[in-house]
Design an enzyme around this catalytic site. Structure first.
Site, PDB file in Angstrom:
ATOM      1  CD  GLU A  35      53.400  59.546 -22.411  1.00 20.50           C
ATOM      2  OE1 GLU A  35      52.951  58.399 -22.420  1.00 20.50           O
ATOM      3  OE2 GLU A  35      54.622  59.815 -22.334  1.00 20.50           O
ATOM      4  NE  ARG A 262      44.334  49.617 -26.578  1.00 20.09           N
ATOM      5  CZ  ARG A 262      45.142  50.619 -26.249  1.00 20.09           C
ATOM      6  NH1 ARG A 262      45.441  50.845 -24.990  1.00 20.09           N
ATOM      7  NH2 ARG A 262      45.642  51.393 -27.177  1.00 20.09           N
ATOM      8  CE  LYS A 272      49.251  58.323 -27.185  1.00 19.53           C
ATOM      9  NZ  LYS A 272      49.251  59.285 -26.097  1.00 19.53           N
TER      10      LYS A 272
HETATM   11  P1  ATP Z   1      48.616  54.580 -27.108  1.00 19.27           P
HETATM   12  O1  ATP Z   1      48.905  53.150 -26.841  1.00 19.27           O
HETATM   13  O2  ATP Z   1      47.890  54.844 -28.357  1.00 19.27           O
HETATM   14  O3  ATP Z   1      49.784  55.475 -26.932  1.00 19.27           O
HETATM   15  P2  ATP Z   1      47.854  55.284 -24.566  1.00 19.27           P
HETATM   16  O4  ATP Z   1      46.960  54.532 -23.678  1.00 19.27           O
HETATM   17  O5  ATP Z   1      49.276  55.197 -24.217  1.00 19.27           O
HETATM   18  O6  ATP Z   1      47.554  54.913 -26.037  1.00 19.27           O
HETATM   19  P3  ATP Z   1      47.253  57.825 -23.568  1.00 19.27           P
HETATM   20  O7  ATP Z   1      47.402  59.137 -24.244  1.00 19.27           O
HETATM   21  O8  ATP Z   1      48.105  57.548 -22.414  1.00 19.27           O
HETATM   22  O9  ATP Z   1      47.462  56.786 -24.690  1.00 19.27           O
HETATM   23  O10 ATP Z   1      45.744  57.527 -23.240  1.00 19.27           O
HETATM   24  C1  ATP Z   1      44.837  58.459 -22.755  1.00 19.27           C
HETATM   25  C2  ATP Z   1      43.590  57.745 -22.352  1.00 19.27           C
HETATM   26  O11 ATP Z   1      42.992  57.148 -23.492  1.00 19.27           O
HETATM   27  C3  ATP Z   1      43.857  56.627 -21.366  1.00 19.27           C
HETATM   28  O12 ATP Z   1      42.862  56.682 -20.371  1.00 19.27           O
HETATM   29  C4  ATP Z   1      43.741  55.380 -22.183  1.00 19.27           C
HETATM   30  O13 ATP Z   1      43.281  54.321 -21.389  1.00 19.27           O
HETATM   31  C5  ATP Z   1      42.733  55.787 -23.248  1.00 19.27           C
HETATM   32  N1  ATP Z   1      42.901  55.021 -24.482  1.00 19.27           N
HETATM   33  C6  ATP Z   1      44.040  54.853 -25.204  1.00 19.27           C
HETATM   34  N2  ATP Z   1      43.831  54.055 -26.249  1.00 19.27           N
HETATM   35  C7  ATP Z   1      42.532  53.687 -26.209  1.00 19.27           C
HETATM   36  C8  ATP Z   1      41.693  52.844 -27.025  1.00 19.27           C
HETATM   37  N3  ATP Z   1      42.158  52.211 -28.090  1.00 19.27           N
HETATM   38  N4  ATP Z   1      40.388  52.711 -26.671  1.00 19.27           N
HETATM   39  C9  ATP Z   1      39.907  53.347 -25.605  1.00 19.27           C
HETATM   40  N5  ATP Z   1      40.623  54.145 -24.806  1.00 19.27           N
HETATM   41  C10 ATP Z   1      41.925  54.309 -25.091  1.00 19.27           C
HETATM   42 MG    MG Z   2      49.928  55.861 -22.218  1.00 16.59          MG
END
Ligand code: ATP
Ligand code: MG
Length: 561
Positions: A35, A262, A272
């Site tokens: 995102e 994760r 984020k």
């Molecule tokens: P954040 O909580 O940091 O905003 P998010 O999951 O909302 O993370 P996205 O940009 O939506 O962030 O994630 C993109 C992809 O990265 C998704 O498939 C998510 O599952 C993966 N992802 C996010 N954080 C991690 C992590 N700590 N380890 C592995 N994969 C991750």
């Molecule tokens: Mg997300």
């Protein structure tokens, strides 16, 4: 594909089993779906590596898809930063896609759900909707709008899309099951009104689809075969499948959502939202502050793409959450930089050294090897004269037998130069040492092959030549948090664990060859650690960031506490 089954991680095994069960190999397709609401962090490197490595292993395309369904939080700045980071890591996506590319199709499918009696417009407040949700052990109750006719719902939904209603007044909900044990299946919202322009679709829409509704359908449109995400999405899988089951599909193929753990890193946070908070609170200077666990922060800190890729591969692909020790990340960068970084000399806390028997006014050029790990890196010439700088803590007036650096009456070698012997000190009025005087043995030049040059002395210290050395700003970093898991405390905020000493800015004296290095160049300051030329460094204003020390001093520090 490799034939060694035992080395496959669990997702590779799932894919292999699918192929053996008849799934066509040429239909394999993956995506990385960030995102654009912030910069990517070290956790994302894992998700990126999993998808792109599968693409490589199975010779399948991998899309970069921006999950851009919430214009209130997203921006083109974040889109561009994400693209830059993925490219910098060394991955190439097949197609750049956006969930917003599919807003028209999603709108058509939403109307299809409405006409099938599978979605309805709810005009209750979000509090009322939440109150009807029930609890994990108690069924929810139906919305009074649940049985509105499809025609009426369709008309209302069209009005929502036409901007006839205010934000927060109406929402489109899927009609599933208010008593489902999976709370996410209790008539989830699939469209809400957001009166904001979108960075790609402009003012075309004022209704935006929710993540769950968008994600599976986007996967389907792109022909993604395996939609891989982190474990917190596991309960979403029912919904992912329900949505796909209830739309008219053009061909029979069905993306499969699978979840992995994760990546969590000790002494930091990887969310984020929390990282954005650190910027908002001015704890750090921005997303690319070298203390941030973002890809851009790590890059500015001197981490290489290879070290990050190697780190997430070493951490592995698992089904269970765990916390990876930050020292593994440091180990990975040290290992990579040991091979790549040129060795140079810099004195971080300079004190003057005068060689009393060296000819006044003379300068000679001494040869220094650039990287003992890599002969092809060659050597350079370093100016040497009577007046040098050495590290303040490389000298002691009196020291015990275990002190192998410079002291009065004892010998040490100046790296790549001569053996010297401490003679006397000059002090200021307060008694602080301001100069160290020594003599040198002219026959002991490094590499000269003479008998004196091969004499064993206990210590070697680094130095720079006073006249030709350059002042440089050096940023020394420590961990941003002084707690292993800052966001895992029930009573306290993660911001309560910020290490207030995570940045120290000093002025160092560095050897003249460093003036021409391009920003981003990794080097080793001998005996001190790995450093990188900061992106804002210029010829007139050199700036270096410390990447990591030569050894893991942190483990020692925390054990001594
Ligand atoms: P954040 O909580 O940091 O905003 P998010 O999951 O909302 O993370 P996205 O940009 O939506 O962030 O994630 C993109 C992809 O990265 C998704 O498939 C998510 O599952 C993966 N992802 C996010 N954080 C991690 C992590 N700590 N380890 C592995 N994969 C991750
Ligand atoms: Mg997300």
């Amino acid at each position: 594909m490799s034939e060694h089954t035992e080395s496959l991680h669990f997702i590779e095994q799932i894919i292999k089993a699918d192929l053996e069960a008849g799934f066509p190999a040429d239909k394999l397709r993956f995506r990385f779906p960030p995102e654009p609401n912030g910069y990517l962090h070290i956790g994302h490197v894992k998700a990126i590596a999993i998808n792109f490595n599968l693409g490589e292993k199975f010779n399948a395309p991998v899309n970069l898809r921006f999950d851009d369904t919430n214009p209130a939080k997203e921006s083109i700045e974040f889109v561009n930063a994400i693209k830059k980071d993925v490219q910098w890591l060394g991955y190439e996506w097949a197609e750049e896609r956006y969930a917003s590319d599919y807003f028209d199709q999603l709108f058509i499918w939403a109307k299809e759900l409405i006409l099938k009696g599978l979605a309805y417009v709810d005009s209750q407040s979000s509090d009322e909707i939440a109150n009807q949700k029930g609890t994990p052990t108690q069924a929810g109750s139906n919305s009074p709008f649940r049985d509105t006719s499809p025609e009426e719902n369709l008309a209302l939904f069209e009005e929502m899309a036409a901007g006839k209603h205010k934000e927060g007044t109406l929402a489109l909900r899927a009609k599933i099951d208010m008593s489902s044990p999976n709370m996410l299946m209790r008539d989830p919202i699939i469209y809400r009104i957001i009166e904001k322009d979108h960075h790609r679709t402009g003012s075309k829409w004022c209704i935006y689809p929710m993540y769950d509704w968008t994600h599976g359908e986007s996967d389907y449109i792109e022909g993604i075969s395996h939609s891989l995400c982190t474990l917190e999405f596991k309960p979403h899988r029912d919904l992912y499948e329900w949505f796909l089951d209830n739309i008219t599909k053009l061909e029979h193929h069905y993306p499969k959502q699978r979840e992995f753990a994760r990546l969590n890193l000790s002494y930091t946070v990887t969310s984020k939202r929390k990282l954005a908070k650190l910027i908002e609170n001015k704890t750090v200077s921005g997303w690319d502050d070298p203390r941030m666990p973002t890809i851009s922060g790590l890059r500015r800190r001197g981490y290489t793409p290879e070290s990050l890729r190697n780190f997430v591969e070493t951490a592995g692909v698992s089904k269970r959450e765990n916390v990876i020790d930050a020292s593994l990340l440091e180990f990975c960068v040290r290992e990579d930089l040991n091979k790549k970084a040129s060795r140079v000399m810099a004195v971080l806390d300079p004190i003057k050294l005068v060689i009393t028997n060296y000819p006044e006014g003379a300068t000679e050029m001494l040869e220094a090897e650039n990287n003992p790990e890599d002969e092809s890196k060659g050597s350079r010439l370093m100016p040497f004269s009577k007046n040098l700088y050495i590290e303040r803590n490389d000298f002691k007036e009196e020291a015990n037998r275990k002190y192998f650096r410079l002291t009065l009456g004892k010998e040490v070698r100046l790296k790549n130069a001569y053996i010297i012997q401490g003679q006397s000190v000059v002090k200021d009025a307060e008694g602080n040492i301001i100069e160290v005087h020594c003599t040198y043995d002219p026959d002991s030049k490094s590499g000269s092959g003479s008998e004196a040059s091969q004499r064993k002395v206990k210590g070697t210290i680094h130095w720079v030549n006073q006249d030709t050395s350059i002042s440089a700003k050096v940023n020394l970093y420590d961990r941003l948090f002084n707690d292993e898991s800052p966001d895992q405390h029930k009573e306290q905020e993660f911001t309560d664990f910020i290490n207030s000493d995570s940045l120290e800015v000093i002025t160092a004296q560095v050897e003249p060859s460093l003036v021409n290095l391009k920003p981003g160049t990794n080097i080793q300051f001998q005996r001190l650690g790995y450093f990188v030329v900061d992106q804002d460094s210029t010829e007139d204003n050199l700036v270096f960031n410390k990447t990591v020390g030569l050894r893991d001093t942190w483990a020692k520090k925390s054990n001594n506490n």
